[in-house]
Design an enzyme around this catalytic site. Structure first.
Site, mmCIF file in Angstrom:
data_model
loop_
_atom_site.group_PDB
_atom_site.id
_atom_site.type_symbol
_atom_site.label_atom_id
_atom_site.label_comp_id
_atom_site.label_asym_id
_atom_site.label_seq_id
_atom_site.Cartn_x
_atom_site.Cartn_y
_atom_site.Cartn_z
ATOM 1 N N ASN A 1 42.057 38.346 33.122
ATOM 2 C CA ASN A 1 41.284 37.174 33.568
ATOM 3 C C ASN A 1 41.648 36.000 32.668
ATOM 4 O OD1 ASN A 1 39.381 35.285 34.280
ATOM 5 N ND2 ASN A 1 37.612 36.465 33.566
ATOM 6 N N TRP A 2 42.434 35.079 33.212
ATOM 7 C CA TRP A 2 42.929 33.966 32.390
ATOM 8 C C TRP A 2 41.903 32.846 32.210
ATOM 9 C CZ3 TRP A 2 48.690 33.211 34.398
ATOM 10 C CH2 TRP A 2 49.458 34.277 33.903
ATOM 11 N N LYS A 3 40.821 32.895 32.949
ATOM 12 C CA LYS A 3 39.768 31.868 32.854
ATOM 13 C C LYS A 3 40.385 30.465 32.998
ATOM 14 C CE LYS A 3 37.112 35.177 30.214
ATOM 15 N NZ LYS A 3 36.086 35.477 29.226
ATOM 16 N N HIS B 1 31.127 37.329 37.491
ATOM 17 C CA HIS B 1 31.412 37.279 36.056
ATOM 18 C C HIS B 1 30.232 36.617 35.332
ATOM 19 C CE1 HIS B 1 33.243 36.310 32.231
ATOM 20 N NE2 HIS B 1 34.141 37.235 32.518
ATOM 21 N N GLU C 1 30.641 44.615 32.099
ATOM 22 C CA GLU C 1 30.976 43.626 31.075
ATOM 23 C C GLU C 1 29.718 43.193 30.324
ATOM 24 O OE1 GLU C 1 35.057 41.733 31.940
ATOM 25 O OE2 GLU C 1 33.472 40.388 32.527
ATOM 26 N N GLY D 1 34.284 37.619 24.884
ATOM 27 C CA GLY D 1 34.804 36.519 24.076
ATOM 28 C C GLY D 1 34.325 36.513 22.639
ATOM 29 N N SER E 1 36.222 41.832 25.030
ATOM 30 C CA SER E 1 36.975 41.941 23.768
ATOM 31 C C SER E 1 37.911 43.151 23.721
ATOM 32 C CB SER E 1 36.007 41.946 22.581
ATOM 33 O OG SER E 1 35.287 40.733 22.535
ATOM 34 N N GLY F 1 40.165 39.330 28.826
ATOM 35 C CA GLY F 1 40.285 37.893 28.996
ATOM 36 C C GLY F 1 41.296 37.355 27.996
HETATM 37 P P1 PGA Z 1 37.377 38.721 26.663
HETATM 38 O O1 PGA Z 1 36.895 38.389 28.151
HETATM 39 O O2 PGA Z 1 38.381 39.847 26.773
HETATM 40 O O3 PGA Z 1 37.985 37.468 26.161
HETATM 41 O O4 PGA Z 1 36.182 39.170 25.908
HETATM 42 C C1 PGA Z 1 36.638 39.409 29.073
HETATM 43 C C2 PGA Z 1 36.068 38.831 30.328
HETATM 44 O O5 PGA Z 1 35.369 37.815 30.251
HETATM 45 O O6 PGA Z 1 36.302 39.344 31.432
#
Ligand code: PGA
Length: 228
Positions: A11-13, A103, A152, A158, A189, A210
């Site tokens: 997930n590149w956001k 999400h 999640e 994050g 994470s 992410g």
């Molecule tokens: P992260 O994000 O790996 O940066 O914690 C995961 C997500 O939001 O799907």
């Protein structure tokens, strides 16, 4: 580890411009040249760029013949029509096979409630898209027909502080009792260092990183460490 298909979903956001996207796919394609020589089962790979980079990503995945499917990070709860700024399922299906819905960043920053999320899922499903539905715990309901559920926990997203593989496995085990035959993955994470500890757990069918999915070398390392 269960025998079901495994997933690695990046997930590149709201990251990367078009040059970054092209650079990522070029380097990742170079690394993936060796993939056929790896005597391990490679998970299904899905990358979810921003809407604006879907056409470029689609073209480059084709050009490099990458074993990668595309997903969107969001979808309109409405159909095609006068909904300024929204991207409908019928528009998205030209580019992606998957879409992330629910999400926690959408739930908290954009006030997306269960009704909106159910409408999004309905639009996605009626247009033949596969839904990756995120939930923060085992109590949140999941719409019928989703392809993948992603557990999640908000504290892990994050933060660099993932859930323990044991707790993630336990929670996913509970989710699986309610949604039999739906793969359930973990997100929050995940890194190339800890990915294996999640993938090898009995009920965990994959991961949704992410931050660690943004770098092509790190993403490739995750792919190799996720292979079973
Ligand atoms: P992260 O994000 O790996 O940066 O914690 C995961 C997500 O939001 O799907």
């Amino acid at each position: 580890m269960s025998a079901a298909e495994k997933y690695l979903i990046g997930n590149w956001k709201s990251n990367k411009n078009s040059t970054d996207v092209a650079g990522f796919l070029k380097i990742f394609a170079h690394k993936c040249k060796n993939i056929k020589k790896i005597p391990l089962k490679i998970p299904k790979i899905v990358i979810c760029p921003s809407y604006i980079h879907l056409p470029l990503s689609r073209d480059l995945i084709k050009k490099y013949n990458l074993p990668v499917e595309l997903g969107a990070q969001n979808i309109s709860p409405y159909g095609e029509g006068a909904f300024t700024g929204e991207v409908s399922a019928s528009q998205l299906k030209e580019y992606v096979r998957y879409v992330i819905i629910g999400h926690s960043e959408r739930r908290s920053n954009f006030a997306e409630n269960e009704k909106i999320l159910a409408d999004k899922a309905k639009n996605a499903l009626t247009n033949g898209l596969k839904v990756i539905y995120c939930v923060p715990d085992s109590k949140i309901p999941v719409p019928d027909g989703v392809a993948v559920i992603a557990y999640e926990p908000v504290f892990a997203i994050g933060t660099g502080k993932p859930d323990t593989p044991e707790n993630a496995n336990r929670t996913i085990g509970v989710i699986k009792k309610n949604y039999i035959n739906t793969p359930v993955i973990y997100g929050g994470s995940v890194t190339s260092e800890n990915i294996k500890s999640f993938m090898e757990k009995e009920y965990i069918d994959g991961v949704l990183p992410g931050k660690s999915s943004l770098d092509p070398i790190s993403f490739y390392k995750m792919l190799i460490n996720a292979a079973g």
